[in-house]
Scaffold this motif. Structure first.
Motif, PDB file in Angstrom:
ATOM      1  N   GLU A 176       0.825  -1.200   0.000  1.00  0.00           N
ATOM      2  CA  GLU A 176       0.000   0.000   0.000  1.00  0.00           C
ATOM      3  C   GLU A 176       0.861   1.253   0.000  1.00  0.00           C
ATOM      4  N   ASP A 177       1.978   1.225   0.737  1.00  0.00           N
ATOM      5  CA  ASP A 177       2.894   2.367   0.752  1.00  0.00           C
ATOM      6  C   ASP A 177       3.491   2.592  -0.637  1.00  0.00           C
ATOM      7  N   ALA A 178       3.872   1.494  -1.291  1.00  0.00           N
ATOM      8  CA  ALA A 178       4.451   1.610  -2.630  1.00  0.00           C
ATOM      9  C   ALA A 178       3.426   2.154  -3.616  1.00  0.00           C
ATOM     10  N   ARG A 179       2.168   1.741  -3.450  1.00  0.00           N
ATOM     11  CA  ARG A 179       1.108   2.265  -4.321  1.00  0.00           C
ATOM     12  C   ARG A 179       0.919   3.762  -4.096  1.00  0.00           C
ATOM     13  N   SER A 180       0.932   4.179  -2.835  1.00  0.00           N
ATOM     14  CA  SER A 180       0.790   5.609  -2.525  1.00  0.00           C
ATOM     15  C   SER A 180       1.967   6.397  -3.091  1.00  0.00           C
ATOM     16  N   ALA A 181       3.172   5.847  -2.947  1.00  0.00           N
ATOM     17  CA  ALA A 181       4.350   6.522  -3.478  1.00  0.00           C
ATOM     18  C   ALA A 181       4.269   6.653  -4.995  1.00  0.00           C
ATOM     19  N   ALA A 182       3.739   5.619  -5.649  1.00  0.00           N
ATOM     20  CA  ALA A 182       3.581   5.671  -7.106  1.00  0.00           C
ATOM     21  C   ALA A 182       2.631   6.790  -7.510  1.00  0.00           C
ATOM     22  N   GLU A 183       1.568   6.973  -6.739  1.00  0.00           N
ATOM     23  CA  GLU A 183       0.641   8.070  -7.016  1.00  0.00           C
ATOM     24  C   GLU A 183       1.315   9.410  -6.792  1.00  0.00           C
ATOM     25  N   PHE A 184       2.116   9.522  -5.734  1.00  0.00           N
ATOM     26  CA  PHE A 184       2.795  10.773  -5.431  1.00  0.00           C
ATOM     27  C   PHE A 184       3.811  11.143  -6.511  1.00  0.00           C
ATOM     28  N   ALA A 322      -1.244  22.525 -16.444  1.00  0.00           N
ATOM     29  CA  ALA A 322      -0.512  21.295 -16.779  1.00  0.00           C
ATOM     30  C   ALA A 322       0.666  21.094 -15.835  1.00  0.00           C
ATOM     31  N   MET A 323       1.341  22.189 -15.467  1.00  0.00           N
ATOM     32  CA  MET A 323       2.453  22.076 -14.546  1.00  0.00           C
ATOM     33  C   MET A 323       1.961  21.695 -13.152  1.00  0.00           C
ATOM     34  N   ALA A 324       0.808  22.205 -12.747  1.00  0.00           N
ATOM     35  CA  ALA A 324       0.225  21.818 -11.460  1.00  0.00           C
ATOM     36  C   ALA A 324      -0.038  20.317 -11.430  1.00  0.00           C
ATOM     37  N   ASP A 325      -0.494  19.758 -12.547  1.00  0.00           N
ATOM     38  CA  ASP A 325      -0.700  18.313 -12.631  1.00  0.00           C
ATOM     39  C   ASP A 325       0.629  17.573 -12.452  1.00  0.00           C
ATOM     40  N   ARG A 326       1.692  18.119 -13.010  1.00  0.00           N
ATOM     41  CA  ARG A 326       2.997  17.451 -12.932  1.00  0.00           C
ATOM     42  C   ARG A 326       3.585  17.477 -11.531  1.00  0.00           C
ATOM     43  N   VAL A 327       3.449  18.613 -10.840  1.00  0.00           N
ATOM     44  CA  VAL A 327       4.085  18.724  -9.520  1.00  0.00           C
ATOM     45  C   VAL A 327       3.232  18.107  -8.420  1.00  0.00           C
ATOM     46  N   ALA A 328       1.977  17.741  -8.742  1.00  0.00           N
ATOM     47  CA  ALA A 328       1.110  17.112  -7.739  1.00  0.00           C
ATOM     48  C   ALA A 328       1.743  15.830  -7.202  1.00  0.00           C
ATOM     49  N   PRO A 329       1.501  15.514  -5.901  1.00  0.00           N
ATOM     50  CA  PRO A 329       0.555  16.141  -4.993  1.00  0.00           C
ATOM     51  C   PRO A 329       1.084  17.470  -4.448  1.00  0.00           C
ATOM     52  N   CYS A 330       0.205  18.448  -4.428  1.00  0.00           N
ATOM     53  CA  CYS A 330       0.576  19.772  -3.954  1.00  0.00           C
ATOM     54  C   CYS A 330      -0.694  20.523  -3.584  1.00  0.00           C
ATOM     55  N   ILE A 331      -0.501  21.671  -2.926  1.00  0.00           N
ATOM     56  CA  ILE A 331      -1.588  22.605  -2.685  1.00  0.00           C
ATOM     57  C   ILE A 331      -1.447  23.724  -3.704  1.00  0.00           C
ATOM     58  N   GLU A 364     -12.158  17.443 -14.902  1.00  0.00           N
ATOM     59  CA  GLU A 364     -11.564  16.263 -15.522  1.00  0.00           C
ATOM     60  C   GLU A 364     -10.206  15.840 -14.984  1.00  0.00           C
ATOM     61  N   SER A 365      -9.446  16.748 -14.403  1.00  0.00           N
ATOM     62  CA  SER A 365      -8.096  16.382 -13.956  1.00  0.00           C
ATOM     63  C   SER A 365      -8.153  15.315 -12.862  1.00  0.00           C
ATOM     64  N   GLN A 366      -7.275  14.337 -12.979  1.00  0.00           N
ATOM     65  CA  GLN A 366      -7.184  13.266 -11.989  1.00  0.00           C
ATOM     66  C   GLN A 366      -5.944  13.405 -11.104  1.00  0.00           C
ATOM     67  N   SER A 367      -5.249  14.528 -11.216  1.00  0.00           N
ATOM     68  CA  SER A 367      -4.045  14.716 -10.413  1.00  0.00           C
ATOM     69  C   SER A 367      -4.419  15.046  -8.974  1.00  0.00           C
ATOM     70  N   ARG A 368      -3.441  14.958  -8.076  1.00  0.00           N
ATOM     71  CA  ARG A 368      -3.665  15.243  -6.665  1.00  0.00           C
ATOM     72  C   ARG A 368      -3.203  16.655  -6.323  1.00  0.00           C
ATOM     73  N   ALA A 369      -3.628  17.594  -7.168  1.00  0.00           N
ATOM     74  CA  ALA A 369      -3.409  19.019  -6.905  1.00  0.00           C
ATOM     75  C   ALA A 369      -4.653  19.540  -6.201  1.00  0.00           C
ATOM     76  N   PHE A 370      -4.525  19.877  -4.921  1.00  0.00           N
ATOM     77  CA  PHE A 370      -5.657  20.330  -4.118  1.00  0.00           C
ATOM     78  C   PHE A 370      -5.712  21.846  -4.177  1.00  0.00           C
ATOM     79  N   VAL A 371      -6.790  22.378  -4.744  1.00  0.00           N
ATOM     80  CA  VAL A 371      -6.922  23.814  -4.969  1.00  0.00           C
ATOM     81  C   VAL A 371      -7.515  24.488  -3.739  1.00  0.00           C
ATOM     82  N   VAL A 372      -6.883  25.560  -3.293  1.00  0.00           N
ATOM     83  CA  VAL A 372      -7.454  26.441  -2.276  1.00  0.00           C
ATOM     84  C   VAL A 372      -7.619  27.804  -2.928  1.00  0.00           C
TER      85      VAL A 372
END
Length: 521
Positions: A176-184, A322-331, A364-372
Motif C-alpha cells: 500500500e505504501d508503494a502504491r501511494s508513493a507511485a501516485e505521489f 498542466a504544470m500543477a498536474d505534474r508537480v502534484a501532490p501539492c496545494i 476532468e483532472s485526476q491529479s492530486r493538486a488540491f486547490v485552495v
C-alpha cells in the motif's frame, strides 16, 4: 494496460504495417529506446535490420550496438538511410532528437524525401523527439506520444527498486505504501523516480514517513514553473484558530490525498473555495493546509497569466494547470480568484475562455493538486464556478465571534509580546475587538509589540496603552458596514459555514450569525 504497454502495442503495429515515418514524441529518450529495442528484438523480426543514429554515438546497429560507419554527422546517417531504403526491403532507421524538425526547412524536406523513398521499398524511419514535427513530414506517417509513466508503471519501477535493495537496507514500506508513493510520483520521468528513490535509500533505510516526504523531494525537481510561484513555508508558522467546520472537513480530505483510488469510482479531492469577509484568514488557510498536510505550496499568479497577444493568456493558463498536474501532490493556491476570472463582458472573450479551461480542468483532472481558492468580491464570480462538483466544497469565512477572538488574541499576544495576557485583560480585549477581523487583531498587537520593544519590555507598558490601541482600530465592519453586510448575507445563504455556527452579532449587525476561519501567520 499501462502507458508503456500501450505504446509498445502501437509501435509494434506501425512497424508491422511498415509505416514510412513513425514520429515518437517523448522527453524520455532512454525509455523510448528501450521500447524500440523490445519491439526490434522480437523473434518474428530477426531478419529485419534496425539501425539507430544519435549525435554522441553516430550510426550503430540497434540490437548489437556495433558501429556502422565512422561518419557521425546527421548528413552521413541520412545518406546511409537513403542507400538502405533504395537497395533493400524492410529496413528501419531510428533518428534520435535530430535538429529543426518543427518547421519547413531543408532538414525536414530531406527527411520527407527519405520517407517517400522508404515507402517505395517497405522501409520505416523512426524519429524520436521532444518537439513538434513539421506537418508536411508528419502527414507522411503516424505519430506516437510516449507519456510519462502512469501510476501502474511507476509502481513497477518502485517495486523493482525496492526488490534490488531488499536485504541490503531496512525497508518499512508495504504494498500500500508503494502504491501511494507511485501516485505521489506521478508526473516525473522514470529516471527522476529512480533518482528520488536513490536519494531516500542513501539515508540507509526506507521508512514509512518517506512516502509523504517524496512529495517534498519531487518538488525540488521542478524550477522556473510557468505561472506558478513556489511559496516557502516555515516550521510551525501557521497556527489555526477557530475554523472548526473547515478543519473537520479537511481532516477527511487529507486522508483521501494519499489513498489508493485505482479500484474505486472516486477521484482525488479537487479543492475548496473560501469566500467571505476580507482579513479573516482566507489566504493564510492555503499555507496552513500545506503545512499540516506536509505538501508543497504553489501560488497560481493570475496577474502573470494575462498577456497582450491573442491566445497568449489562454496558453499560459493551460501551461500553468498542466504544470500543477505534474508537480502534484501539492496545494495550489489561487488568491482572489475573482480578479483573474473577471471581465465576463470583455469583448475579447479571453476571460470566458480562461473560465472554460479552468472549469474543464476542475472537472476532468485526476491529479492530486488540491486547490485552495479565495474570493472577496463574490458578485464577480461566474455562477458556473459555484456549481457543486467544481470544488469539493464552498465555505463562508465570517468575522470572528468572542471565543475565536479570544483564541486569536492569545496567538498574537504570544507572538508579539512573548507572554500570556491575564484573564481580566483578555476579556476586556475580547470586548474591545467586537467586529474585528483576524488581521485587525494582529495589526493592533503588532503595534503593541513594537511599543513594548521600544519601551524596554511589556512590563513597562501601561495596561491602558494596550486597551487604547485596540480602541483606536477602525475595522472594515465599521468603515464599510454595508459592504461587509452584503458579503455576510450572501455567505449565510449560499455557502457552508467555516466555523462553529451561530455567534454574537457584529456592531449594527441586527443579531445575525457570525462565523470565522483564521490562520496564524
Amino acid at each position: 494496460m499501462s502507458n508503456y504497454a500501450e505504446s509498445l502495442s502501437h509501435l509494434d503495429s506501425y512497424i508491422s504495417a511498415r509505416v514510412p515515418v513513425i514520429a515518437m514524441r517523448t522527453i524520455e529518450q532512454q525509455r523510448a529506446l528501450r521500447l524500440l529495442r523490445e519491439s526490434a528484438t522480437q523473434s518474428r523480426r530477426s531478419s529485419m535490420p534496425f539501425w539507430i543514429y544519435t549525435r554522441a554515438t553516430g550510426l550503430r546497429d540497434l540490437r548489437t550496438n556495433a558501429a556502422v560507419q565512422d561518419d557521425r554527422s546527421l548528413t552521413g546517417a541520412m545518406e546511409f538511410a537513403a542507400a538502405q531504403f533504395g537497395s533493400r526491403a524492410n529496413a528501419t532507421v531510428v533518428f534520435v532528437d535530430p535538429d529543426q524538425l518543427d518547421s519547413d526547412n531543408p532538414v525536414t524536406r530531406h527527411f520527407a524525401e527519405l520517407a517517400r523513398l522508404a515507402d517505395s521499398n517497405m522501409g520505416s524511419m523512426v524519429l524520436i523527439t521532444d518537439t513538434p514535427i513539421w506537418s508536411g513530414l508528419q502527414r507522411l506517417g503516424m505519430s506516437l506520444k510516449l507519456d510519462l509513466p502512469d501510476s501502474d508503471e511507476m509502481y513497477g519501477i518502485l517495486s523493482g527498486f525496492l526488490g534490488d535493495h531488499h536485504g541490503h537496507i531496512p525497508i518499512e514500506w508495504t504494498e500500500e505504501d508503494a502504491r501511494s508513493a507511485a501516485e505521489f510520483l506521478s508526473g516525473v520521468t522514470e529516471a527522476e523516480c529512480v533518482n528520488l528513490m536513490a536519494t531516500v535509500a542513501a539515508k540507509g533505510s526506507i521508512r514509512k514517513e518517506d512516502v509523504r516526504g517524496l512529495a517534498q523531494a519531487k518538488d525540488r525537481i521542478f524550477s522556473d514553473l510557468t505561472g506558478l510561484e513556489r511559496v516557502q513555508l516555515r516550521q510551525d508558522d501557521y497556527t489555526i484558530g477557530g475554523l472548526a467546520g473547515l478543519r473537520t472537513w479537511l481532516r477527511r480530505k487529507e486522508q483521501m490525498i494519499s489513498k489508493d483510488l485505482r479500484n474505486t469510482a472516486l477521484r482525488p479531492p479537487r479543492g475548496v473555495l473560501l469566500v467571505g469577509v476580507p482579513g479573516c484568514g482566507k489566504s493564510l488557510s492555503a499555507k496552513a493546509i500545506a503545512q499540516e498536510w506536509a505538501l508543497p505550496l504553489y501560488r497560481l499568479d493570475m496577474a502573470s497569466i494575462h498577456g497582450k497577444y491573442l491566445g497568449e493568456s489562454e496558453g499560459r493558463f493551460r501551461e500553468a494547470l498542466a504544470m500543477a498536474d505534474r508537480v502534484a501532490p501539492c496545494i495550489l493556491w489561487i488568491d482572489e480568484i475573482e480578479k483573474g476570472l473577471a471581465g465576463r463582458d470583455d469583448m475579447s472573450g479571453v476571460p470566458q475562455r480562461i473560465i472554460g479551461q479552468f472549469l474543464y480542468w476542475l472537472q476532468e483532472s485526476q491529479s492530486r493538486a488540491f486547490v485552495v481558492a479565495t474570493a472577496n468580491d463574490i458578485r464577480s464570480l461566474p455562477p458556473e464556478l459555484l456549481r457543486k462538483g467544481r470544488f469539493d466544497e464552498l465555505f463562508f469565512v465570517d468575522l470572528p465571534d468572542a471565543q475565536d477572538r479570544k483564541e486569536i488574541i492569545g496567538i498574537y499576544y504570544r507572538r508579539y509580546l512573548q507572554g500570556e495576557p491575564d484573564t481580566d485583560q483578555l476579556d476586556r480585549l475580547v470586548d474591545l475587538s467586537e467586529g474585528f477581523a483576524g488581521s485587525d487583531i494582529e495589526a493592533a498587537l503588532r503595534d503593541v509589540g513594537e511599543q513594548a520593544l521600544i519601551s524596554g519590555g511589556v512590563a513597562e507598558l501601561k495596561d491602558s496603552y494596550i486597551m487604547d490601541t485596540f480602541a483606536q482600530v477602525r475595522p472594515l465592519s465599521v468603515v464599510h458596514p454595508e459592504q461587509i453586510e452584503e458579503i455576510r448575507a450572501w455567505g449565510r445563504e449560499r455557502a457552508v459555514p467555516a466555523g462553529r455556527g451561530a455567534v454574537t452579532p457584529a456592531p449594527g449587525d441586527g443579531g445575525r450569525t457570525r462565523r470565522i476561519v483564521f490562520m496564524d501567520e
